[in-house]
Design an enzyme around this catalytic site. Structure first.
Site, PDB file in Angstrom:
ATOM      1  N   HIS A 105       0.792  -1.228   0.000  1.00 38.29           N
ATOM      2  CA  HIS A 105       0.000   0.000   0.000  1.00 38.29           C
ATOM      3  C   HIS A 105       0.842   1.306   0.000  1.00 38.29           C
ATOM      4  O   HIS A 105       0.753   2.123  -0.907  1.00 38.29           O
ATOM      5  CB  HIS A 105      -0.902   0.047   1.240  1.00 38.29           C
ATOM      6  CG  HIS A 105      -1.729  -1.175   1.465  1.00 38.29           C
ATOM      7  ND1 HIS A 105      -2.886  -1.425   0.769  1.00 38.29           N
ATOM      8  CD2 HIS A 105      -1.583  -2.213   2.322  1.00 38.29           C
ATOM      9  CE1 HIS A 105      -3.426  -2.567   1.198  1.00 38.29           C
ATOM     10  NE2 HIS A 105      -2.655  -3.063   2.142  1.00 38.29           N
TER      11      HIS A 105
HETATM   12  C1  BDR Z   1      -3.068   0.666   5.262  1.00 38.99           C
HETATM   13  O1  BDR Z   1      -3.275   0.118   6.564  1.00 38.99           O
HETATM   14  C2  BDR Z   1      -2.072  -0.371   7.088  1.00 38.99           C
HETATM   15  O2  BDR Z   1      -2.241  -1.688   7.529  1.00 38.99           O
HETATM   16  C3  BDR Z   1      -1.021  -0.249   6.016  1.00 38.99           C
HETATM   17  O3  BDR Z   1       0.204   0.163   6.584  1.00 38.99           O
HETATM   18  C4  BDR Z   1      -1.575   0.810   5.088  1.00 38.99           C
HETATM   19  O4  BDR Z   1      -1.186   2.101   5.464  1.00 38.99           O
HETATM   20  C5  BDR Z   1      -3.748  -0.223   4.237  1.00 38.99           C
HETATM   21  O5  BDR Z   1      -5.098  -0.328   4.495  1.00 38.99           O
END
Ligand code: BDR
Ligand code: CA
Length: 313
Positions: A243
């Site tokens: 992400h």
């Molecule tokens: C986001 O949530 C976290 O678990 C990850 O670091 C990312 O920023 C994805 O949904």
């Protein structure tokens, strides 16, 4: 290219860690003024520690790291150890950091830095719940006019949610903070799940990290291996979404991404859909556009950029 000054607000997290490494590997383009930690994936004590672990891994011990808010603006903290492990950085063995945490609170650092720097010169990169940034905007509304852009990972439209059926984790954890940011009038560029679910850590991409033959390459391969197991089970994809590095990649090569300038609002009232990003993708309302909501990414180029840059550390 002139170097863009950035502050990274983050809750590391393996994918936050890769994003931070990408930024630290790119001093030609990015000047990282500081890293502000927020509670999210794991509690604040761990995110503030992890941010320093990552700086030390990159050999960048002069980047100041600040601890910020330890809980959302008005809710109990929800964490994600089920994804990231107990430490937030499970998957690689790294030593405790020797570099100190700064004395100042992250929100003070944000406010003071934005007031001191020439207006329009410091971009905010948000990789976690938006608590620190919203707290800064609430305490010092004058800084809104000084921020040229916030690039953030959060939300979803067609991909809907990953922590609830309706919401993405970062927005779900602190929807009131996200609401403040969406209404701030600051130029917003959003990397939602619609993008990151196309940026998957497939086996060859993980092996390309490992093949760098460096400590960084081995560590990033270990991290991505770790959360790949969880995410593959969940989504049945070939690889897990990476992400947060999309935020930094956007600063380096914006044409990797495609999206729409549309209205995006946050559900804060309903228990069922708390933290949903209501994105007017089809422009079916006359609500004013307030964000560029990305939807597409050239995933092969994204991973090439990542691997090439990490090789520089
Ligand atoms: C986001 O949530 C976290 O678990 C990850 O670091 C990312 O920023 C994805 O949904
Ligand atoms: Ca994150």
């Amino acid at each position: 290219m002139s170097r863009r000054k950035i502050i990274i607000d983050t809750d590391p997290g393996q994918d936050d860690a890769v994003a931070i490494l990408l930024a630290l590997a790119s001093p030609d383009a990015l000047d990282v003024l500081g890293i502000t930690a927020v509670a999210g994936n794991v509690p604040l004590a761990l995110t503030a520690k992890n941010a320093r672990v990552i700086c030390e891994l990159a050999g960048k011990v002069d980047v100041p790291v600040f601890a910020g808010c330890d809980a959302p603006l008005s809710r109990k903290l929800v964490t994600a150890e089920h994804v990231h492990g107990k430490t937030g950085l499970d998957g690689a063995d790294l030593p405790d950091p020797a570099m100190p945490l700064q004395d100042a609170h992250a929100v003070d650092f944000l406010v003071d830095t934005l007031r001191a720097a020439p207006s329009g010169s410091v971009t905010l990169c948000a990789l976690g719940p938006l608590t620190n940034i919203a707290a800064a905007l609430t305490r010092a509304p004058d800084i809104a006019g000084r921020v040229p852009e916030i690039v953030l990972m959060g939300g979803a439209y067609f991909e809907v949610g990953n922590i609830t059926p309706a919401a993405e984790f970062n927005i779900y954890v602190d929807p009131e903070a996200a609401d403040i940011v969406m209404k701030s009038g600051i130029k917003l560029t959003i990397m939602p799940l619609d993008v990151s679910h196309k940026a998957l850590t497939t086996r060859p991409r993980i092996e390309a990290f490992r093949a760098l033959g460096t400590r960084i390459g081995e560590t990033v391969a270990g991290w991505t291996d770790f959360f790949e197991r969880f995410d593959m089970e969940k989504y049945g994809h070939d690889g897990a979404p990476l992400h947060d590095p999309t935020v930094i990649a956007y600063l380096l090569e914006p044409d990797l991404f495609t999206g729409r300038h549309i209205n995006v609002e946050i559900e804060t009232g309903s228990d069922l859909t708390r933290g949903m990003t209501v994105a007017d993708w089809w422009r079916v309302t006359d609500r004013p556009a307030n964000a560029t909501f990305m939807g597409g990414v050239d995933a092969d180029r994204f991973f090439r950029l990542l691997t090439d840059r990490l090789a520089r550390l």
